[in-house]
Design an enzyme around this catalytic site. Structure first.
Site, PDB file in Angstrom:
ATOM      1  N   GLY B 148      87.777 -54.609  53.868  1.00  0.00           N
ATOM      2  CA  GLY B 148      87.116 -55.316  52.775  1.00  0.00           C
ATOM      3  C   GLY B 148      88.066 -56.082  51.884  1.00  0.00           C
ATOM      4  O   GLY B 148      87.633 -56.856  51.029  1.00  0.00           O
ATOM      5  N   GLU B 149      89.351 -55.847  52.041  1.00  0.00           N
ATOM      6  CA  GLU B 149      90.320 -56.490  51.141  1.00  0.00           C
ATOM      7  C   GLU B 149      91.034 -57.630  51.880  1.00  0.00           C
ATOM      8  O   GLU B 149      90.457 -58.693  52.059  1.00  0.00           O
ATOM      9  CB  GLU B 149      91.270 -55.429  50.580  1.00  0.00           C
ATOM     10  CG  GLU B 149      90.475 -54.383  49.760  1.00  0.00           C
ATOM     11  CD  GLU B 149      91.334 -53.366  49.049  1.00  0.00           C
ATOM     12  OE1 GLU B 149      92.312 -53.745  48.411  1.00  0.00           O
ATOM     13  OE2 GLU B 149      91.005 -52.161  49.147  1.00  0.00           O
ATOM     14  N   MET B 150      92.256 -57.422  52.348  1.00  0.00           N
ATOM     15  CA  MET B 150      92.944 -58.532  53.005  1.00  0.00           C
ATOM     16  C   MET B 150      92.705 -58.539  54.519  1.00  0.00           C
ATOM     17  O   MET B 150      92.960 -59.549  55.181  1.00  0.00           O
ATOM     18  CB  MET B 150      94.430 -58.474  52.655  1.00  0.00           C
ATOM     19  CG  MET B 150      94.652 -58.710  51.150  1.00  0.00           C
ATOM     20  SD  MET B 150      96.299 -58.259  50.556  1.00  0.00           S
ATOM     21  CE  MET B 150      97.277 -59.620  51.156  1.00  0.00           C
TER      22      MET B 150
END
Lengths: 103, 349
Positions: B148-150
């Site tokens: 969900g982030e990088m």
């Protein structure tokens, strides 16, 4: 003959059980006391919470244990069955650390 | 390995001695409306700045390593999309946060939690709001790979960096014979992060003896902080955090915090790590969920906003503060921001 063997076996088992110790570790002021500990294989460590807040003891090393929450005035124990070095910390207050060396 | 901090007026103090929580002073002072000079001097001692940055033995400081870590930190190619860098959520212009209620991740989707600052994490005990990383090195490579982030799997990132000749050269210089690896990416970013230290603030000058460094309102707020309001029970030491986990009675959501990482401990339900307070007025909005817009909102939460439940931290007790006392506490917290040297942008390889 068989009866004698049973008696000897039970005496040996009793001797082994008697040699295992219980060591007390205090928890007060958000610190373990003592902060370093050496015990024998088979010994247990009893964590007394003498603090005003709850603690939660995590044991990491050759085996891992989560003793769960220990409220003020309560205590929980763990037995160290394997030799090695264990890092113990409070899951709530991670700056509370204890090293247990099991020989 | 330790690196001297540069401020010429830094107070000498050995890192690693530990800082008392101050709770004993708080207990003493609750009954005393006007602590004396000796009491205030004792309180100040709890917040003296260290003179050196601590670096771990297995990841010692080296200028080139920190510079490589800075380059990686600012490089959007560390994200799968190529548009997000570590600095996107940990922006020096916002006290190394991002100004959003909650962080923004892959495909511009909002995440569940507010971006925490990286200020003073060299002194951190445990990392992330829920403490799921026990070292800055482990923390550094977490968001890079989190879907969900990088959202960049480590093997993809390593291949990508190996395809950039400038990175090959830099890694070979910093890690001779090792080159680009997860371990060395983590070591570089963590080393850079450890160099992010809040500058000397007006509060520090007051602690050092300059009585004119902060106003009377902030001085009153400091006393409240350490006595009646008992903020010090969690916001302790020069970084103003105990690095511990507390349920402070915010609105309950599906996010149970530390309880998900360490199950079976009722006290950890809705418990999140205490954030430090350095540069706090640059870091709005506040709380792990970004639910509070101002520092006044934060203080008022402890006056009349705390939700009672079994997991509520034992140190969170109703405090009666009048409007002036709320203002004084905010004034005190505003003295915790110094003039950090502007961060220069790296030229990416």
């Amino acid at each position: 003959m068989r009866l004698i063997a049973i008696i000897i076996a039970s005496q040996l088992a009793f001797a082994a059980a008697a040699s295992a110790d219980e060591v007390i570790v205090g928890q007060a002021g958000k610190a373990f006391n003592p902060a370093d500990l050496t015990v024998k294989v088979g010994d247990s460590v009893k964590f007394n919470n003498d603090d005003t807040v709850a603690h939660a003891v995590l044991v990491n090393g050759p085996h891992e244990s989560n003793l769960g929450q220990i409220k003020p005035g309560d205590a929980k124990s763990v037995t160290f069955d394997q030799a090695g070095t264990y890092d113990v910390k409070c899951a709530i207050h991670p700056k509370m650390k204890l090293t247990v060396t099991v020989q | 390995m330790r690196r001297l901090l540069r401020s010429s007026t830094m107070i000498a103090g050995l890192i690693g001695l530990g800082f008392a929580t101050g709770s004993a002073i708080a207990d003493t002072q609750v009954a005393s409306a006007q602590p004396g000079d000796a009491d205030i001097a004792a309180m100040k001692k709890l917040y003296e700045r260290p003179s050196e940055i601590p670096f771990p033995k297995d990841n010692a400081y080296a200028p080139a390593k920190a510079e490589l870590g800075k380059t990686l930190f600012f490089d959007p190619r560390l994200s799968r999309s190529g548009v997000q860098a570590c600095v996107s959520c940990h922006n020096p212009s916002f006290g190394w946060e991002d100004g959003h209620k909650t962080a923004v991740g892959e495909n511009m989707l909002s995440l569940a939690r507010n971006s925490p600052t990286i200020i003073n994490r060299a002194w951190g005990e445990i990392f992330f709001w829920d403490g799921r990383a026990e070292s800055l090195e482990k923390q550094a490579v977490g968001p890079i790979q989190a879907p969900g982030e990088m959202n960049t799997p480590m093997d993809v990132l390593i291949d990508r960096l190996k395809g950039i000749s400038g990175y090959q050269k830099k890694f070979d210089e910093v890690f001779p014979g090792e080159g680009i690896s997860e371990k060395n990416i983590a070591a570089s970013i963590a080393t850079f992060e450890r160099t992010i230290v809040s500058a000397e603030a007006p509060f520090d000058r007051w602690v050092a003896g300059d009585e004119k460094a902060i106003g009377d309102d902030a001085k009153r707020g400091f006393v409240l902080f350490n006595t009646k309001a008992n903020c010090v029970s969690c916001h302790s030491g020069w970084t103003f955090t105990d690095d511990s986990f507390h349920d402070i009675g915010l609105a309950a959501t599906d996010d149970v915090g530390r309880a998900k990482i360490v199950p079976g401990v009722p006290e950890l339900q809705y418990a999140f790590k205490t954030p430090g307070l350095r540069n706090i007025d640059q870091r709005a909005p506040y709380m792990h969920d970004g639910s509070m817009a101002t520092l006044q909102d934060v203080v008022r939460h402890y006056v009349d906003g705390v939700q009672q439940r079994p997991s509520l931290d034992a140190d969170i007790k109703a405090i009666a503060l009048n409007d002036q006392e709320v203002k004084d506490l905010v004034a005190f917290m505003q003295t915790l921001t110094g003039q950090d040297r502007p961060m220069t942008l790296p030229v990416l390889p």
